[in-house]
Design a protein around this motif. Structure first.
Motif, PDB file in Angstrom:
ATOM      1  N   ARG A   1       0.838  -1.209   0.000  1.00  0.00           N
ATOM      2  CA  ARG A   1       0.000   0.000   0.000  1.00  0.00           C
ATOM      3  C   ARG A   1       0.873   1.260   0.000  1.00  0.00           C
ATOM      4  O   ARG A   1       0.518   2.266  -0.629  1.00  0.00           O
ATOM      5  CB  ARG A   1      -0.937  -0.013   1.204  1.00  0.00           C
TER       6      ARG A   1
ATOM      7  N   ASP B   1       0.683   4.105  -2.866  1.00  0.00           N
ATOM      8  CA  ASP B   1       0.553   5.533  -2.557  1.00  0.00           C
ATOM      9  C   ASP B   1       1.677   6.337  -3.206  1.00  0.00           C
ATOM     10  O   ASP B   1       1.455   7.435  -3.723  1.00  0.00           O
ATOM     11  CB  ASP B   1       0.574   5.757  -1.042  1.00  0.00           C
TER      12      ASP B   1
ATOM     13  N   LYS C   1      -6.964   1.697  -3.122  1.00  0.00           N
ATOM     14  CA  LYS C   1      -8.088   1.158  -3.900  1.00  0.00           C
ATOM     15  C   LYS C   1      -7.615   0.237  -5.025  1.00  0.00           C
ATOM     16  O   LYS C   1      -8.373  -0.591  -5.537  1.00  0.00           O
ATOM     17  CB  LYS C   1      -8.912   2.299  -4.494  1.00  0.00           C
ATOM     18  N   ALA C   2      -6.337   0.370  -5.421  1.00  0.00           N
ATOM     19  CA  ALA C   2      -5.798  -0.459  -6.499  1.00  0.00           C
ATOM     20  C   ALA C   2      -5.317  -1.821  -6.002  1.00  0.00           C
ATOM     21  O   ALA C   2      -5.016  -2.702  -6.815  1.00  0.00           O
ATOM     22  CB  ALA C   2      -4.635   0.268  -7.167  1.00  0.00           C
TER      23      ALA C   2
ATOM     24  N   LYS D   1      -7.086  -5.122  -7.364  1.00  0.00           N
ATOM     25  CA  LYS D   1      -7.542  -5.118  -8.755  1.00  0.00           C
ATOM     26  C   LYS D   1      -6.531  -5.795  -9.673  1.00  0.00           C
ATOM     27  O   LYS D   1      -5.347  -5.881  -9.370  1.00  0.00           O
ATOM     28  CB  LYS D   1      -7.776  -3.680  -9.223  1.00  0.00           C
TER      29      LYS D   1
END
Length: 336
Positions: A137, A141, A148-149, A152
């Protein structure tokens, strides 16, 4: 452009050669006596026509190709002399951002899995699952994607977002040098600017050095501190970006710059048309390899490899040419 141009040297290449055997038993000499230096926190732009040896040089710097002769050193260490665990440890120091963000990411892996993959390969995946996720994360960032990615898949992202994932993956091992192989050529113009700005911001923050390969000279002018121009396996001009672009010493460099509409328009120069085709790298011309297309060529150009000519006004600006354009420019200035 980096603000660390005068920092200490991280990469040195001396007299590097690399040949390949091709069909018919012929030898293609892809690199023929390459000399380069890269400072910490600096961006070196590498330009030249297709087939000039840029990709071979990149693969050699990544230690994916072993040179025939010459040396590559990182902070004085010869990586080709390392083996086993020492070599694996060293490989963390040099990473790559690839040209095609659609082909360079595994469509079956999430963004988090792609970014964490280098840690598994290099056996640096320590701590708990929560620790790993926190590090992922943090990298998301850092490249402007956010948490949010995390879960995915590549097909759920745009081209620019995919390239940001590729950059995050390259950063995972805290490298000192990143080879950027046409990193924005597959992206729309507006997205290109965003990715280039990201690379620039990361360089300032992390003090990374880039070798930036590109066909787009306007992009190179924007991002590079220095530029090396390649032609048929040789670096024929090398120096700080502005002098190379504004007062090229080698006739090939001048023609290359004049062929870029954005540069020609800004400099109000005329297009320099080269005669003939690029010679085959299987049978390069004697002496100066560019002589068969150069309007300034004379007999000595066929007989002898050109010496390094120095730009007396700009330290570090050199070219391999018997009749450098910079001599004409300096002569004109002295008689003005």
């Amino acid at each position: 452009m980096s603000e660390h141009q005068h920092a200490d040297q991280v990469l040195s290449v001396r007299d590097l050669t690399k040949s390949f055997r091709v069909s018919g038993g012929k030898t293609l000499r892809a690199l023929d006596g390459i000399n380069l230096d890269l400072a910490r926190g600096e961006t070196l732009g590498l330009v030249g026509e297709s087939g000039c040896g840029k990709s071979t040089l990149a693969r050699t710097l990544m230690m994916l190709e072993r040179p025939d002769s010459g040396s590559v050193t990182f902070d004085g260490i010869d990586p080709f002399g390392l083996k086993g665990k020492d070599l694996l440890t060293f490989r963390r120091r040099v990473q790559m951002v690839f040209q095609d963000p659609y082909a360079s990411l595994n469509s079956r892996m999430t963004a988090a899995e792609i970014i964490a993959e280098p840690w598994r390969t290099h056996k640096t995946l320590h701590g708990s699952r929560a620790d790993r996720d926190m590090r992922v994360r943090g990298l998301l960032d850092l490249v402007g994607l956010g948490a949010k990615a995390f879960g995915k898949y590549p097909q759920e992202f745009s081209g620019g977002q995919r390239q940001r994932i590729g950059i995050a993956r390259a950063l995972a091992l805290d490298p000192e040098v990143i080879i950027c192989d046409e990193p924005v050529s597959a992206l729309d113009l507006s997205v290109q600017a965003q990715v280039l700005n990201l690379l620039n911001d990361l360089q300032r923050e992390l003090k990374i050095s880039y070798v930036f390969i590109s066909h787009d000279l306007s992009v190179v002018r924007h991002v590079a501190d220095r530029v090396a121009v390649m032609y048929l396996g040789r670096i024929i001009e090398n120096g700080p970006t502005e002098p190379v672009f504004d007062r090229a010493s080698h006739h090939y460099t001048a023609a290359l710059m004049s062929a870029a509409p954005k540069l020609r328009d800004s400099q109000r120069g005329e297009r320099i048309l080269l005669k003939g085709e690029v010679p085959s790298p299987l049978n390069p011309p004697s002496g100066c390899r560019f002589r068969t297309r150069c309007a300034a060529a004379t007999e000595i150009c066929a007989e002898q490899r050109p010496p390094l000519s120095l730009d007396v006004l700009v330290p570090g600006h050199v070219a391999e040419c018997h009749h450098p354009r910079i001599d004409e420019q300096q002569s004109a200035l002295s008689h003005a």
